[in-house]
Design a protein around this motif. Structure first.
Motif, PDB file in Angstrom:
ATOM      1  N   GLN A  73       0.819  -1.217   0.000  1.00  0.00           N
ATOM      2  CA  GLN A  73       0.000   0.000   0.000  1.00  0.00           C
ATOM      3  C   GLN A  73       0.849   1.263   0.000  1.00  0.00           C
ATOM      4  O   GLN A  73       0.488   2.257  -0.611  1.00  0.00           O
ATOM      5  CB  GLN A  73      -0.948   0.014   1.201  1.00  0.00           C
ATOM      6  CG  GLN A  73      -2.016  -1.042   1.176  1.00  0.00           C
ATOM      7  CD  GLN A  73      -3.006  -0.944   0.033  1.00  0.00           C
ATOM      8  OE1 GLN A  73      -3.460  -1.969  -0.440  1.00  0.00           O
ATOM      9  NE2 GLN A  73      -3.352   0.212  -0.433  1.00  0.00           N
ATOM     10  N   SER A  74       2.006   1.233   0.677  1.00  0.00           N
ATOM     11  CA  SER A  74       2.846   2.429   0.764  1.00  0.00           C
ATOM     12  C   SER A  74       3.826   2.547  -0.403  1.00  0.00           C
ATOM     13  O   SER A  74       4.543   3.529  -0.509  1.00  0.00           O
ATOM     14  CB  SER A  74       3.617   2.442   2.090  1.00  0.00           C
ATOM     15  OG  SER A  74       4.548   1.378   2.126  1.00  0.00           O
ATOM     16  N   GLY A  75       3.855   1.547  -1.269  1.00  0.00           N
ATOM     17  CA  GLY A  75       4.758   1.591  -2.418  1.00  0.00           C
ATOM     18  C   GLY A  75       6.200   1.277  -2.075  1.00  0.00           C
ATOM     19  O   GLY A  75       7.118   1.668  -2.792  1.00  0.00           O
ATOM     20  N   ASN A  76       6.434   0.546  -0.999  1.00  0.00           N
ATOM     21  CA  ASN A  76       7.791   0.165  -0.596  1.00  0.00           C
ATOM     22  C   ASN A  76       8.188  -1.118  -1.329  1.00  0.00           C
ATOM     23  O   ASN A  76       8.176  -2.202  -0.766  1.00  0.00           O
ATOM     24  CB  ASN A  76       7.869  -0.031   0.916  1.00  0.00           C
ATOM     25  CG  ASN A  76       9.256  -0.446   1.371  1.00  0.00           C
ATOM     26  OD1 ASN A  76      10.213  -0.436   0.598  1.00  0.00           O
ATOM     27  ND2 ASN A  76       9.372  -0.817   2.622  1.00  0.00           N
ATOM     28  N   TYR A  77       8.549  -0.977  -2.601  1.00  0.00           N
ATOM     29  CA  TYR A  77       8.843  -2.143  -3.423  1.00  0.00           C
ATOM     30  C   TYR A  77      10.201  -2.759  -3.125  1.00  0.00           C
ATOM     31  O   TYR A  77      10.529  -3.821  -3.629  1.00  0.00           O
ATOM     32  CB  TYR A  77       8.667  -1.792  -4.900  1.00  0.00           C
ATOM     33  CG  TYR A  77       7.243  -1.361  -5.150  1.00  0.00           C
ATOM     34  CD1 TYR A  77       6.209  -2.278  -5.042  1.00  0.00           C
ATOM     35  CD2 TYR A  77       6.928  -0.046  -5.420  1.00  0.00           C
ATOM     36  CE1 TYR A  77       4.892  -1.899  -5.223  1.00  0.00           C
ATOM     37  CE2 TYR A  77       5.607   0.347  -5.615  1.00  0.00           C
ATOM     38  CZ  TYR A  77       4.595  -0.591  -5.513  1.00  0.00           C
ATOM     39  OH  TYR A  77       3.294  -0.213  -5.684  1.00  0.00           O
TER      40      TYR A  77
END
Length: 162
Positions: A73-77
């Motif tokens: 959800q936070s875009g911490n790929y």
């Protein structure tokens, strides 16, 4: 409720974040199968992802697998548990993650046509294809609860806006 333009902007921003984290995710040890394993077509334990609707053979398809809802959800790929770069093939490619078994995973992919490990944009519009598991269409950015599944075999569709 966000309007169509806001939803589209959210998809593009998320895709840009994805591209920036793709290189870092490639450093995850043991996060993917070798090219030889991909070509064998053997049935394996773990997660198998088919990415369909690839428009050409240029570049590579980058596939990331996420198991943490907050990171997704936070875009911490950088928190991806699986990462593969697969030579592009018109139609579809398959990514096997034999080390990923029994988990609930969301899948993200993009067609890196120029091999720069980034999802290229014109303004806020992607010029390369992208795919998200659980997405209903090109403008849908599904929450983790819809994107993630325990199904060991997944198919996602690449979307091209340009």
């Amino acid at each position: 409720m966000p309007n169509h333009r806001q939803r589209l902007a959210a998809v593009f921003i998320s895709a840009a974040i994805l591209a920036g984290g793709a290189w870092a995710a490639s450093l995850v040890p043991g996060a993917g199968a070798s090219a030889d394993e991909l070509r064998t077509g053997e049935t394996r334990q773990g997660l198998s992802v088919t990415v369909k609707n690839i428009r050409n053979t240029r570049g590579q398809v980058i596939v990331l697998v996420m198991e943490d809802a907050h990171a997704y959800q936070s875009g911490n790929y950088e928190a991806a548990v699986g990462y593969l770069e697969i030579p592009a093939s018109t139609g579809s490619v398959r990514a096997d993650f034999p080390e990923l078994a029994g988990g609930r995973y969301a899948v993200i992919a993009f067609h890196d046509e120029n091999r720069n490990r980034d999802l290229d944009l014109e303004g806020e519009i992607p010029v390369e294809g992208y795919a998200l598991s659980g997405a209903r269409d090109a403008y849908d950015e599904p929450p983790f609860q819809r994107a993630a599944s325990k199904d060991p075999t997944r198919t996602i569709k690449m979307h091209y806006l340009k």
